[in-house]
Every structure is written in structure tokens, then in C-alpha cells.
Design a protein around this motif. Structure first.
Motif, PDB file in Angstrom:
ATOM      1  N   ASP A 225       0.858  -1.189   0.000  1.00 51.71           N
ATOM      2  CA  ASP A 225       0.000   0.000   0.000  1.00 51.71           C
ATOM      3  C   ASP A 225       0.894   1.239   0.000  1.00 51.71           C
ATOM      4  OD1 ASP A 225      -2.595  -1.286   0.181  1.00 51.71           O
ATOM      5  OD2 ASP A 225      -1.844  -2.017   2.105  1.00 51.71           O
ATOM      6  N   ASN A 292       0.438   1.504  -4.102  1.00 54.94           N
ATOM      7  CA  ASN A 292      -0.608   2.526  -4.249  1.00 54.94           C
ATOM      8  C   ASN A 292      -0.073   3.923  -3.950  1.00 54.94           C
ATOM      9  OD1 ASN A 292      -2.521   0.558  -4.817  1.00 54.94           O
ATOM     10  ND2 ASN A 292      -2.893   0.201  -2.632  1.00 54.94           N
ATOM     11  N   HIS A 293       0.825   3.996  -2.943  1.00 50.27           N
ATOM     12  CA  HIS A 293       1.361   5.300  -2.554  1.00 50.27           C
ATOM     13  C   HIS A 293       2.875   5.215  -2.373  1.00 50.27           C
ATOM     14  CE1 HIS A 293      -2.731   6.541  -1.486  1.00 50.27           C
ATOM     15  NE2 HIS A 293      -2.836   5.315  -0.992  1.00 50.27           N
ATOM     16  N   THR A 351       0.206   9.634  -4.777  1.00 48.24           N
ATOM     17  CA  THR A 351      -0.877   8.648  -4.892  1.00 48.24           C
ATOM     18  C   THR A 351      -0.987   8.286  -6.369  1.00 48.24           C
ATOM     19  OG1 THR A 351      -2.009   9.542  -2.994  1.00 48.24           O
ATOM     20  CG2 THR A 351      -3.335   8.214  -4.511  1.00 48.24           C
TER      21      THR A 351
END
Ligand SMILES: C[S@@+](CC[C@H](N)C(=O)[O-])C[C@H]1O[C@@H](n2cnc3c(N)ncnc32)[C@H](O)[C@@H]1O
Length: 353
Positions: A225, A292-293, A351
Motif C-alpha cells: 500500500d 498505491n502510494h 498517490t
């Protein structure tokens, strides 16, 4: 631990920015682990950590603090050694540290190469440790290895004991902060009698994975993530600056050379210590599919120019740059006076599109 770029004092801020930017998900990659402080903090916040570093002593710390989830019981060892505790509520780890702290010194690799007594034939005898402490470090290091070879301790227990040793050595090192050079007179810290300091482990039930390799190789092995990047800020490689911690951790009788008795570090050079290569590496990370980030810690004195970082990162998603004035104490070149200096710590928060 004193370590260049240690983020111990910035983790709360990083965490608060994760909340402010509404970043969800608990799979966290501490890509440049160093002391493992970032991974440790996020482990306490319930994240699942993957961590890695080119340095082996960092791996030792990661194994003890990140991957290990339990307080060690030393069940086999404590049946085989005699320990009498000085303290009433001593844990099993305290007992083993007490045992190690009273071992008789041994004239091993550290004594022979990094104390003035052991190196008296050199034109400039090395003064990293006083003789007694060099012997103590050798005795503790050898004992830990022997216990492992005799299967008296588990792998986890082995790394926990080594982490205790690695954390304690800097308290008795006669240096100005890094191991590239030793002081030519004795710092009062170095003349105290060596002993292992207690360490605080983090218990839990999530699975964490620690590595001792180039983190670029791990990008395809997991899904994340958040990838947290804390690269070196300048050309100075980490391995030569911490060569002695590496040798205490590995205890592999390396070939050493020069005034400071440096081990070879060809395989531990980082591309992030070169501005052009660092930008190429950063782009490769941004191109990877499994995140994702990305959070990149950097500061306004880093070798990658801010405008180039922004231009590059914007190609991959929405970018937010937050800054934090951080008061840093900086030694001048001869290490005497300490200047207070405000550095702008930066956090680039990406992001993915
Ligand atoms: C700024 S320090 C990280 C400090 C860490 N965040 C802390 O709080 O202690 C950078 C670290 O990255 C490591 N490193 C540099 N290039 C690397 C690479 N390609 N893969 C893994 N580790 C790397 C260095 O050995 C060093 O420990």
C-alpha cells in the motif's frame, strides 16, 4: 542509535501526514531501513512491514525488532548456563545479557585490529575501543556465535542478542559519529566499561519480512500500500561510515586496510549516492506495479534537485509536497563546535493514478 538520516524524531510527523492525506492500507515497505526505526514505529501502529537494507547490521536490527514478534524465552540456553540475577523482575533476556556482561574478555578480531594494544605495531595504532572493551566485544560476539552453533539458541534469539550488541557498541566507540575515523584522544564515553544495554522489542501477531539486499530487487516480490523511501541525501556511502558495526555483526574476519581498518564494501555501494543514478532508480521504483502510494523523505540539501523530483513524480500520479523545519546539530569539519541549523525535511506524497 546515532545514524546519519535516522528518522526516529520524524516518524510521528510522517504518520500524521499519512492521516492528513487519507492514505489507507497497512502493507508498508521500509525500503531504506537503516536503524529500522521507521519500520518499528509503523509496526506498533498495526502495519505489516517489509524492510531491507544493503547493510548487514541493519538486517540484524530488522530481524530483532521487525520480524521477531515475541519476547525471547531462551528455554534451551537457560537450562544449560548458570545465571544469578541481580534484579528482582529480570526477564529471560535480562538474564542472558547479565551472563554475557560478566564474560572474561578475549583477544579476538576486534581487540587485535581496533584497539591500541592490539595494533601497536602500526604507525598510527587504532583507537576505536580501549583494550578491555575490545576484548569484551569479542567475548560476547564469540559466545553468541557458539550458542548458535551448539543449537542452544533459536534464530530469533540469535538476532536479538546480536541486536543488543550492535545497539551497545556505539556507546563505547571513540568516534565523532561515524566509523570512517577514530578520535586521536579518548572520548570519556569510550573509557567506560563495556556492557550490553537493555533493548525494547515489539511483540505482535502480524507477519513481517526483513531482508539484506538491494531493495530494488524486492519491488516485484510483494504488493504494497505504501512504499516509504528514505534514500541517502549525498555522495557519502553508508558502508564505509559504519564498517565496524558491519564487522561486529558479521564477525567474518575480513581483509581490512588503511588507517581506519576498513573492510571492502564494493557490493554495498548505493546508486542513490549519485544524483543522476538516483533519479534513474527513483523512476524505476515509480514504474513498478505493486504499490498505491509512495512517500519519499528528502531534504532541501539533497543531491537530487527538487524540481527534477517533482517533474518525475508528477508523471505517475497526484503529488503533495509537505515540509517540516527540523533543527539539526551539525559538527563542523574538525568535529569541534556544533552549529544549530534548520533543515527543511520534505515528504513527497504520491498517490498513483
Ligand atoms: C537515510 S538512511 C535510512 C535511515 C532510516 N530511515 C532510519 O531511520 O534509520 C539510508 C539507508 O539506505 C541504505 N541503502 C542505500 N541504497 C540502498 C538500496 N538500493 N537498497 C537497500 N538499502 C539501501 C543505506 O545502507 C542506509 O542504511
Amino acid at each position: 542509535m546515532r545514524f546519519i538520516g535516522n528518522k526516529e524524531n520524524l516518524v510521528e510527523w510522517i504518520y500524521s501526514e499519512i492521516q492528513n492525506n487519507d492514505i489507507k492500507g497497512k502493507r508498508f515497505f521500509d525500503f531504506f531501513a537503516g536503524t529500522s526505526n521507521v519500520g518499528r514505529y509503523f509496526k506498533t501502529k498495526g502495519y505489516e512491514i517489509v524492510s531491507s537494507d544493503l547493510l548487514y547490521f541493519s538486517y540484524v536490527l530488522q530481524k530483532a525488532y521487525i520480524e521477531n514478534n515475541k519476547q525471547p524465552k531462551f528455554e534451551t540456553l537457560l537450562k544449560n548456563i548458570k545465571v544469578q540475577s541481580k534484579t528482582l523482575f529480570a526477564s529471560e533476556l535480562d538474564l542472558v545479557f547479565e551472563y554475557l556482561n560478566i564474560l572474561k574478555g578475549i583477544e579476538g578480531f576486534i581487540y587485535q585490529n581496533y584497539t591500541p594494544e592490539g595494533t601497536k605495531e602500526l604507525e598510527q595504532p587504532r583507537m576505536y575501543f580501549i583494550g578491555e572493551n575490545g576484548k569484551k566485544i569479542d567475548a560476547i560476539r564469540q559466545q553468541i556465535e557458539n550458542w548458535k552453533e551448539e543449537s542452544l539458541i533459536t534464530d530469533n534469539e540469535y538476532f536479538i542478542l546480536l541486536a543488543g550488541l550492535i545497539e551497545s557498541v556505539p556507546f563505547y566507540s571513540n568516534i565523532l559519529g561515524v566509523y570512517a575515523a577514530f578520535k586521536k584522544d579518548w572520548d570519556p564515553r569510550a573509557t567506560k566499561q563495556f556492557e550490553l544495554k537493555p533493548i525494547n522489542l515489539i511483540t505482535g501477531d502480524k507477519k513481517h519480512n526483513s531482508h539484506n539486499q538491494n531493495s530494488m530487487e524486492l519491488l516485484d516480490k510483494y504488493e504494497f500500500d505504501i512504499i516509504y523511501l528514505d534514500p541517502p541525501y549525498n555522495q557519502r556511502q553508508y558502508a564505509p561510515n559504519y564498517h565496524l558495526l558491519e564487522t561486529v555483526a558479521k564477525y567474518d574476519n575480513p581483509q581490512i586496510k588503511g588507517i581506519s581498518g576498513m573492510r571492502d564494501y564494493k557490493k554495498q555501494k548505493s546508486n542513490f549516492c549519485n544524483a543522476d543514478k538516483a533519479l534513474i532508480e527513483l523512476e524505476k521504483i515509480l514504474q513498478s506495479k505493486n504499490y498505491n502510494h509512495i512517500l519519499l523523505s528528502y531534504n532541501n540539501e539533497g543531491i537530487m534537485p527538487q524540481e527534477k523530483i517533482i517533474k518525475l513524480m508528477k508523471n505517475f500520479g497526484n503529488l503533495n509536497l509537505v515540509e517540516y523545519d527540523y533543527l539539526r546539530f551539525k559538527s563542523n569539519n574538525n568535529g569541534q563546535a556544533k552549529n544549530k541549523k534548520f533543515i527543511k525535511e520534505q515528504l513527497y506524497i504520491l498517490t498513483k493514478k
